[in-house]
Design a protein around this motif. Sequence first.
Motif, PDB file in Angstrom:
ATOM      1  N   ILE A 119       8.443  -5.563   1.397  1.00 43.62           N
ATOM      2  CA  ILE A 119       7.778  -4.750   2.421  1.00 43.62           C
ATOM      3  C   ILE A 119       6.954  -5.690   3.316  1.00 43.62           C
ATOM      4  O   ILE A 119       6.603  -6.789   2.889  1.00 43.62           O
ATOM      5  CB  ILE A 119       6.852  -3.682   1.785  1.00 43.62           C
ATOM      6  CG1 ILE A 119       6.631  -2.487   2.710  1.00 43.62           C
ATOM      7  CG2 ILE A 119       5.520  -4.274   1.348  1.00 43.62           C
ATOM      8  CD1 ILE A 119       7.735  -1.487   2.696  1.00 43.62           C
ATOM      9  N   GLY A 121       3.545  -6.097   4.220  1.00 47.29           N
ATOM     10  CA  GLY A 121       2.272  -5.565   3.749  1.00 47.29           C
ATOM     11  C   GLY A 121       1.137  -5.675   4.744  1.00 47.29           C
ATOM     12  O   GLY A 121       0.212  -4.862   4.718  1.00 47.29           O
ATOM     13  N   LYS A 124       1.401  -2.895   8.039  1.00 50.87           N
ATOM     14  CA  LYS A 124       1.417  -1.464   7.730  1.00 50.87           C
ATOM     15  C   LYS A 124       2.722  -0.922   7.173  1.00 50.87           C
ATOM     16  O   LYS A 124       3.059   0.243   7.367  1.00 50.87           O
ATOM     17  CB  LYS A 124       0.986  -0.633   8.958  1.00 50.87           C
ATOM     18  CG  LYS A 124      -0.322  -1.089   9.584  1.00 50.87           C
ATOM     19  CD  LYS A 124      -1.446  -1.219   8.560  1.00 50.87           C
ATOM     20  CE  LYS A 124      -2.749  -1.692   9.194  1.00 50.87           C
ATOM     21  NZ  LYS A 124      -3.797  -1.999   8.207  1.00 50.87           N
ATOM     22  N   GLY A 125       3.473  -1.787   6.479  1.00 49.36           N
ATOM     23  CA  GLY A 125       4.508  -1.259   5.613  1.00 49.36           C
ATOM     24  C   GLY A 125       5.880  -0.988   6.186  1.00 49.36           C
ATOM     25  O   GLY A 125       6.550  -0.041   5.764  1.00 49.36           O
ATOM     26  N   SER A 131      13.896  -5.311   1.439  1.00 50.65           N
ATOM     27  CA  SER A 131      13.706  -3.891   1.100  1.00 50.65           C
ATOM     28  C   SER A 131      15.033  -3.250   0.699  1.00 50.65           C
ATOM     29  O   SER A 131      16.077  -3.535   1.288  1.00 50.65           O
ATOM     30  CB  SER A 131      13.122  -3.121   2.284  1.00 50.65           C
ATOM     31  OG  SER A 131      11.823  -3.568   2.587  1.00 50.65           O
ATOM     32  N   THR A 137       9.573   4.360   4.875  1.00 55.46           N
ATOM     33  CA  THR A 137       8.330   3.741   5.329  1.00 55.46           C
ATOM     34  C   THR A 137       7.841   4.465   6.576  1.00 55.46           C
ATOM     35  O   THR A 137       8.510   5.366   7.095  1.00 55.46           O
ATOM     36  CB  THR A 137       8.547   2.248   5.666  1.00 55.46           C
ATOM     37  OG1 THR A 137       9.254   2.147   6.916  1.00 55.46           O
ATOM     38  CG2 THR A 137       9.326   1.531   4.576  1.00 55.46           C
ATOM     39  N   CYS A 196       3.578  -4.408  -4.166  1.00 54.79           N
ATOM     40  CA  CYS A 196       2.587  -3.960  -3.185  1.00 54.79           C
ATOM     41  C   CYS A 196       2.132  -2.559  -3.580  1.00 54.79           C
ATOM     42  O   CYS A 196       2.926  -1.608  -3.545  1.00 54.79           O
ATOM     43  CB  CYS A 196       3.199  -3.955  -1.787  1.00 54.79           C
ATOM     44  SG  CYS A 196       2.104  -3.269  -0.511  1.00 54.79           S
ATOM     45  N   THR A 198       0.095  -0.593  -2.103  1.00 57.38           N
ATOM     46  CA  THR A 198      -0.242   0.303  -0.993  1.00 57.38           C
ATOM     47  C   THR A 198       0.982   0.874  -0.296  1.00 57.38           C
ATOM     48  O   THR A 198       1.056   2.074  -0.039  1.00 57.38           O
ATOM     49  CB  THR A 198      -1.124  -0.441   0.029  1.00 57.38           C
ATOM     50  OG1 THR A 198      -2.325  -0.876  -0.613  1.00 57.38           O
ATOM     51  CG2 THR A 198      -1.472   0.466   1.205  1.00 57.38           C
ATOM     52  N   PHE A 199       1.970   0.013  -0.008  1.00 59.01           N
ATOM     53  CA  PHE A 199       3.071   0.458   0.846  1.00 59.01           C
ATOM     54  C   PHE A 199       4.427   0.587   0.155  1.00 59.01           C
ATOM     55  O   PHE A 199       5.325   1.208   0.697  1.00 59.01           O
ATOM     56  CB  PHE A 199       3.210  -0.491   2.045  1.00 59.01           C
ATOM     57  CG  PHE A 199       2.039  -0.477   2.987  1.00 59.01           C
ATOM     58  CD1 PHE A 199       1.733   0.665   3.711  1.00 59.01           C
ATOM     59  CD2 PHE A 199       1.238  -1.592   3.140  1.00 59.01           C
ATOM     60  CE1 PHE A 199       0.651   0.694   4.588  1.00 59.01           C
ATOM     61  CE2 PHE A 199       0.150  -1.584   4.004  1.00 59.01           C
ATOM     62  CZ  PHE A 199      -0.142  -0.440   4.727  1.00 59.01           C
ATOM     63  N   ASN A 200       4.595  -0.026  -1.001  1.00 57.64           N
ATOM     64  CA  ASN A 200       5.893   0.048  -1.676  1.00 57.64           C
ATOM     65  C   ASN A 200       5.709   0.736  -3.028  1.00 57.64           C
ATOM     66  O   ASN A 200       5.232   0.128  -3.987  1.00 57.64           O
ATOM     67  CB  ASN A 200       6.497  -1.347  -1.869  1.00 57.64           C
ATOM     68  CG  ASN A 200       7.939  -1.298  -2.331  1.00 57.64           C
ATOM     69  OD1 ASN A 200       8.385  -0.332  -2.938  1.00 57.64           O
ATOM     70  ND2 ASN A 200       8.690  -2.354  -2.055  1.00 57.64           N
TER      71      ASN A 200
END
Length: 282
Positions: A119, A121, A124-125, A131, A137, A196, A198-200
């Motif tokens: 991702i 990171g 913002k993903g 990926s 996302t 990650c 937060t985003f993944n």
Amino acid sequence: MSEQFRTYETAWCPGCGNFNILESLKRALTELGKDPYEVLMVAGIGQAAKLPQYISANSFCGLHGRAIPVAVAAKMANDKLTVIVDSGDGDTYGEGGNHFIHNIRRNTNITHFVHDNQIYGLTKGQASPTSGIGLVTGAQTTGNINAPLNPVALAITLGAGFVARAFSGDMDQLVSIMKEAISYKGYAMVDIFQPCVTFNHINTFSFYKNRVYSLDENYDPSNKLAALEKAMEFGDKIPTGILYREDKESFSERNVVLNKDTALIDRPFNPSIIEELISQLV
């Protein structure tokens, strides 16, 4: 010695896999007997690329995807330096893809730790080159439709002499691989699974803990075909360890200018050579 590589205040999310990579790197450098002044950390842009800012060693943070050229230039100028690139999957395999490919050809004596969280990171993903298909996302709202890059398989097929895969959740193995990579004479690439938080939400710590396994002592890393088979294994089981290792001449050893007892930085500077070159251009 253990306190020489200090950690400065970080800006990573709590639970980020980067913390384990940073601590593993400090352990590896300490166990190798390195001093901070002997080490240069180079990075581009990204959450992984913040690592050089958080460790007490020489550091250079440059443009997105442009860490390798700086690292190569520094190593060419001062072969005494231990030069390490820390970057993410986007920085290395996306923006820096061509540099990654062609440094494998050159085989410059640098170490490259890729924090692979599948991702982007920092920004913002968005989906990155690694990926998985279907990853939803903020940018790929209906799911990623691009096939993921297999970086270790790519590195092996292009002729890299040292290719490894690691997981930030297994710090003992990661430290061991890092020490081997740093000690290797040539380009050493380690793709490190770095969840990650937060985003993944697919490639999590649990995802990897349930799948990764260490290559055992019966595995032969000099067998390229076996290495490719292990590199392609990414599913219910994912092997970690040194996938491939081959002793090869480094770029400096092949280069008639660099292959000398005295490093470039220690050689007398003759400004007349520069002046002559400039005069030919004007």
